[in-house]
Every structure is written in C-alpha cells, then in structure tokens.
Design a protein around this motif. Sequence first.
Motif, PDB file in Angstrom:
ATOM      1  N   ARG A  54       4.697  99.403  15.212  1.00 22.67           N
ATOM      2  CA  ARG A  54       5.857 100.298  15.305  1.00 22.67           C
ATOM      3  C   ARG A  54       5.831 101.081  16.616  1.00 22.67           C
ATOM      4  O   ARG A  54       6.855 101.218  17.297  1.00 22.67           O
ATOM      5  CB  ARG A  54       5.863 101.273  14.123  1.00 22.67           C
TER       6      ARG A  54
ATOM      7  N   GLU B 118      -3.004 109.512  13.502  1.00 24.55           N
ATOM      8  CA  GLU B 118      -2.190 110.614  14.019  1.00 24.55           C
ATOM      9  C   GLU B 118      -3.013 111.586  14.846  1.00 24.55           C
ATOM     10  O   GLU B 118      -2.532 112.136  15.838  1.00 24.55           O
ATOM     11  CB  GLU B 118      -1.507 111.346  12.864  1.00 24.55           C
TER      12      GLU B 118
ATOM     13  N   PHE C 103      10.265 111.435  -1.242  1.00 21.84           N
ATOM     14  CA  PHE C 103       8.920 110.935  -0.956  1.00 21.84           C
ATOM     15  C   PHE C 103       8.054 110.973  -2.204  1.00 21.84           C
ATOM     16  O   PHE C 103       7.261 110.063  -2.462  1.00 21.84           O
ATOM     17  CB  PHE C 103       8.287 111.763   0.164  1.00 21.84           C
TER      18      PHE C 103
ATOM     19  N   THR D  43      10.173 108.849   6.542  1.00 22.76           N
ATOM     20  CA  THR D  43       9.561 110.039   7.147  1.00 22.76           C
ATOM     21  C   THR D  43       9.077 109.800   8.568  1.00 22.76           C
ATOM     22  O   THR D  43       8.932 110.749   9.324  1.00 22.76           O
ATOM     23  CB  THR D  43       8.354 110.502   6.309  1.00 22.76           C
ATOM     24  N   GLY D  44       8.761 108.551   8.933  1.00 24.41           N
ATOM     25  CA  GLY D  44       8.201 108.268  10.247  1.00 24.41           C
ATOM     26  C   GLY D  44       6.781 108.742  10.417  1.00 24.41           C
ATOM     27  O   GLY D  44       6.276 108.825  11.533  1.00 24.41           O
ATOM     28  N   SER D  45       6.087 109.065   9.314  1.00 26.66           N
ATOM     29  CA  SER D  45       4.747 109.632   9.374  1.00 26.66           C
ATOM     30  C   SER D  45       3.706 108.589   8.971  1.00 26.66           C
ATOM     31  O   SER D  45       3.759 108.049   7.857  1.00 26.66           O
ATOM     32  CB  SER D  45       4.642 110.841   8.443  1.00 26.66           C
ATOM     33  N   ALA D  46       2.741 108.336   9.850  1.00 28.17           N
ATOM     34  CA  ALA D  46       1.646 107.417   9.516  1.00 28.17           C
ATOM     35  C   ALA D  46       0.779 107.994   8.396  1.00 28.17           C
ATOM     36  O   ALA D  46       0.290 107.263   7.529  1.00 28.17           O
ATOM     37  CB  ALA D  46       0.794 107.141  10.755  1.00 28.17           C
ATOM     38  N   ALA D  47       0.587 109.319   8.410  1.00 26.08           N
ATOM     39  CA  ALA D  47      -0.228 109.957   7.371  1.00 26.08           C
ATOM     40  C   ALA D  47       0.414 109.789   5.993  1.00 26.08           C
ATOM     41  O   ALA D  47      -0.269 109.504   5.002  1.00 26.08           O
ATOM     42  CB  ALA D  47      -0.414 111.435   7.689  1.00 26.08           C
ATOM     43  N   LYS D  48       1.741 109.937   5.927  1.00 26.94           N
ATOM     44  CA  LYS D  48       2.417 109.770   4.635  1.00 26.94           C
ATOM     45  C   LYS D  48       2.422 108.314   4.188  1.00 26.94           C
ATOM     46  O   LYS D  48       2.367 108.020   2.989  1.00 26.94           O
ATOM     47  CB  LYS D  48       3.836 110.326   4.709  1.00 26.94           C
TER      48      LYS D  48
ATOM     49  N   VAL E 214       1.157 100.458  12.074  1.00 19.95           N
ATOM     50  CA  VAL E 214       1.470 101.661  12.857  1.00 19.95           C
ATOM     51  C   VAL E 214       1.508 101.337  14.351  1.00 19.95           C
ATOM     52  O   VAL E 214       2.415 101.775  15.081  1.00 19.95           O
ATOM     53  CB  VAL E 214       0.443 102.772  12.561  1.00 19.95           C
TER      54      VAL E 214
ATOM     55  N   GLY F  52      -4.767 106.610   8.238  1.00 23.89           N
ATOM     56  CA  GLY F  52      -3.494 107.257   8.540  1.00 23.89           C
ATOM     57  C   GLY F  52      -3.682 108.597   9.232  1.00 23.89           C
ATOM     58  O   GLY F  52      -3.012 108.904  10.223  1.00 23.89           O
ATOM     59  N   ILE F  53      -4.634 109.392   8.737  1.00 20.43           N
ATOM     60  CA  ILE F  53      -4.907 110.698   9.339  1.00 20.43           C
ATOM     61  C   ILE F  53      -5.508 110.530  10.735  1.00 20.43           C
ATOM     62  O   ILE F  53      -5.123 111.210  11.694  1.00 20.43           O
ATOM     63  CB  ILE F  53      -5.843 111.515   8.435  1.00 20.43           C
TER      64      ILE F  53
END
Length: 369
Positions: A207, A327, A64, A2-7, A204, A323-324
């Motif tokens: 990356r 972002e 996911f 997904t490339g999402s830090a939150a996920k 994170v 994570g939230i």
Amino acid sequence: MTGSAAKAGIVGFARLAPIAAFSLLGGVAADRFDRKRIMVAADAVRGVAVALLAAALAAGRVTFAAIVAVALVEGTGSAFFGPASAGAVRSVVPARQLPAATSTTQARFAVVHLVGPPLGGALFGIGRAVPFVADAVSYACSLVMVLLMRTPFQEVREASRDRVRTQLRDGLRFLWAQRFLRTCALLLTVTNIVASGTLLALVVVGRAQGLSGGEIGVLVAAIGVAMLAGSLASPLVRRRLGARRILPLELWTWVGTAAFVAWPDVYVLAAAILPCGFAIPNTDAVIGAYALAIPPDRLVGRVDSVIITIAVAAAPVGTLGAGILLEAAGARVTIAALAGVALLLAIVGSLSPAIRSAPSLDRLDAAAS
C-alpha cells in the motif's frame, strides 16, 4: 476504512486470538459431541456474522468495532470447526493414507490462497460489501456439503462423564508425551509470529509503495502458487528429506526475508516469501500425519486442538506487534526484527535432538495401520 496499519493488526489479532483461546474447548467438544453438528453450527454462526457485516457495509453504517466483533466470531467458529474436521478426516481416511491426505488438504488450502486474494481484491473493487457477501455464501456452501456427507465423523463411543478440565488434561498429557510433536508445536509457536507479521508487512508495504488492492492480491496469490507447488511436491519431498529435515527447511526459508532490509522493495519481500510458501505445506503435512495417526479416535480432536493452540497462540502477537512496529519504526526495522527471530529459530530447530531423531513417516504409518 481507517488507513491505519495498527488497526489492521488489531483486526488480525481479533481473528486469530479466539483460535488460541478456544481451540482446547473445541477439541473437547469434538471428542465429546457429534462432530458433524459442531461443524454445521460453526459454519452457520460464521456465515450469519459475515452476512451482517456485509449488510452494514452496504448500508454505510459499519464501525471499526463491528469489524473486530465479526473477526472474533469468525475466529471462535474456526476454533470449534478445526478439531471436529480433524476427527472427521481420521474417520474417513485409512491410517496408511493419512500422510497423503494431509498433503491433499494442504493443496486445497493452497488453491484457496491462490484464488481468494485476487478474487477478493476484484470483488472489493466492485463494492466494499461484495467480498463479504461471497464469504457468507461460501459458509453456506460448506454447511450444505458437510450435511450431505453420510460417513460417520466419529467411532461409536459412550458419553463421557469426565469433567472438561479432566478431558483437557488428557489431551495435553498425550501430546506432551510425544517429544517430536511437542517440539514442533513449540517451534511453530514462534514461527507463526514471524509468518503473520511478515504477511501483514507485505500488505502494508504494498500500500505504501502505491500498489492497488488487486495488485497486492496478486502478490499474495503468488504465495498461494508456491504453497500449491509445495503441496504437489510433498510426496517427493517427504521421500527425499524425511521428517527430520522438513521442519528446519521451513525455519531457514523465513531467514531469507532479510533481503528486504538491503533492498526495501515490496516485490523483493514477496519473492523472499515464496520459498516459505513452498515449505509450509510440507511441514504441515508431516506434523498433520503424526497428529492424526498416533492418537486414538477418542483423543484426535483434543490432540489436534492442543497443537493448534500451541502453534497459533503467538500468531496474534505477530500481527499486532508488526502493525505497531510498522507505524513506529518502519518496514525495514520490522522485517529485520522478524528475520532475526527466524534465524534463531532455524538454529534451534536444526540442532534439536527431538527433530533429528524423529521416526520416519513410513514407520509411523505402518504402526498406525
């Protein structure tokens, strides 16, 4: 995927949340049923779950939600395996050797942290399913080795007729009566928020600054080297510092991550975490020795599970919150917030009467013997 830090934080939350939610039940099970069977069942369930994820990845059909589900299964298995294995250690190791045994266990964890990340990164480079195949095989190996052990994992005991709620209360009451263990568990609750959030930030940030999965694995492995060094030095650290200074030492090391705020480079953050890695196994060795030596065999699983629950309960908040925040506000704000919490903890821990008046491990070991 997904490339999402939150996920990524959600997956970390899903992996840790069951340990906080089910460890108390795992402790009751460890003190009520056969510990070896619990450990075998936990390995089998976790191995099958990871193998199914590997198959889905190989077929290109993973979602996911499936990753989150496997993380939940793995965390639940760990919630039952951990208290049972603690009781097994108590049954196998003489009381006078428990401090050394906990140090050895920490060294084993350090080796895993050292070897696992670069190996995982390399396997992931071969194929997305490959590291999960290796993980499933590792659970199978663990299952076989547990089965091959012939030493009983618990003393002879009568079947308990108490309700689960009563057994849970017994474990909680016993731990709460031990002021030093109670204080340590509460401090570690918040420390784990800082630790889990900082480690997620390291990945994170790495990356974002262009590091590959293998290079990030090397940074995490460096923390494993620090943990291994701390484990090997644990006997010397215990003799020189004693239990009264070891826990505050770890709390103060997390404050050093604030260096990243002034110099926002992933290598600066990794270097700041290294002293934390050295301190962690020393803290765990001290607390582990107390937790295994003090309670009777019939309560070991429950006392261990209470400590795990208290200490781990807030860790999922660390991964999810970090994570939230990563972002929404960026890495510098995230690390500044985590280091600020660490500073408050270090002050509280250094001034805590329970920690400053803790009995020495030598006296505890002699009393347990």
